[in-house]
Design an enzyme around this catalytic site. Sequence first.
Site, mmCIF file in Angstrom:
data_model
loop_
_atom_site.group_PDB
_atom_site.id
_atom_site.type_symbol
_atom_site.label_atom_id
_atom_site.label_comp_id
_atom_site.label_asym_id
_atom_site.label_seq_id
_atom_site.Cartn_x
_atom_site.Cartn_y
_atom_site.Cartn_z
ATOM 1 C CG HIS A 120 -1.863 -0.928 1.580
ATOM 2 N ND1 HIS A 120 -1.313 -2.342 1.794
ATOM 3 C CD2 HIS A 120 -3.220 -1.376 1.340
ATOM 4 C CE1 HIS A 120 -2.409 -3.270 1.881
ATOM 5 N NE2 HIS A 120 -3.306 -2.632 1.301
ATOM 6 C CE LYS A 146 -4.722 -5.843 -0.902
ATOM 7 N NZ LYS A 146 -5.780 -6.090 0.028
HETATM 8 O O1 DQA Z 1 -5.729 -3.965 1.079
HETATM 9 C C1 DQA Z 1 -6.735 -3.754 1.010
HETATM 10 C C2 DQA Z 1 -7.625 -2.800 0.041
HETATM 11 C C3 DQA Z 1 -8.241 -1.685 0.537
HETATM 12 O O2 DQA Z 1 -7.269 -0.810 1.450
HETATM 13 C C4 DQA Z 1 -8.891 -0.927 -0.196
HETATM 14 O O3 DQA Z 1 -8.495 0.240 -0.530
HETATM 15 O O4 DQA Z 1 -9.984 -1.229 -0.545
HETATM 16 C C5 DQA Z 1 -9.322 -2.471 1.673
HETATM 17 C C6 DQA Z 1 -8.560 -3.126 2.958
HETATM 18 O O5 DQA Z 1 -9.856 -3.749 3.677
HETATM 19 C C7 DQA Z 1 -8.096 -4.166 2.177
HETATM 20 O O6 DQA Z 1 -7.357 -5.250 3.121
#
Ligand code: DQA
Length: 229
Positions: A120, A146
């Site tokens: 992220h 991801k």
């Molecule tokens: O990592 C992700 C993606 C996310 O951060 C999103 O942007 O929708 C939402 C989180 O719950 C999930 O674990």
Amino acid sequence: MDFSSFTLLAAGSDLGIEPAARGDADGVELRMDLADAPLSQLDAYDGDLPVLVTNRAEWEGGEAADTAERLDALERAVEHDAVTAVDLELAALSGAGDHDAGRVADRARDNGASVVVSTHDFEATPDRDAIADRLEDACAYGDVGKMASTARSPDDVLAMLGATRELSAAGERVATMCMGEAGRHSRAVAPLYGSRIGYAPVDPAEATAPGQYDLATLRSLVERLSSES
Ligand SMILES: O=C1C[C@@](O)(C(=O)O)C[C@@H](O)[C@@H]1O
């Protein structure tokens, strides 16, 4: 959940939302770091939808302290029949965290669960090549790579969509989205470029990330756009 096609997850901290999610979701994401008694919830779970478990570390935007117990809880979670996928941070698999999450990935695979490897950026969106490199790194550790970044402009979303298309066309399974208001539409559009997972709360007040649509809206948007493409 093998993520062989786009999979929409009802994201939240309470498995009690599962009946309300069935009409629109393919599964549920249980954010264990946000939940009350997540393992007890799993013990009691008798829902129809499969579950992906996430126990997000504090250094990756979550609420879980980076301890061995965080990973212990995930190892116990993947032993539940309803849990068919686990989310692990790329940093925790590549040695950047204090505790190696590799043992959780091994336990998940022993139980037939998929491993989603996530990374992220809560401040910005890297350029397309940097995103592609991060996604490739994530894909190397699991079944789906991801990335969720924070978009500040349409150019950021274009970078994410371009990297998504590039990796998907190369045969990699990726899941991508841009967080924030400038990135919101990416959640409906990225599946058209190969993103395999979407996250949306049943109740918009229960969002687990900035810019999420509610579940019914995202399902409707994705279905409409996919039918037109
Ligand atoms: O990592 C992700 C993606 C996310 O951060 C999103 O942007 O929708 C939402 C989180 O719950 C999930 O674990």
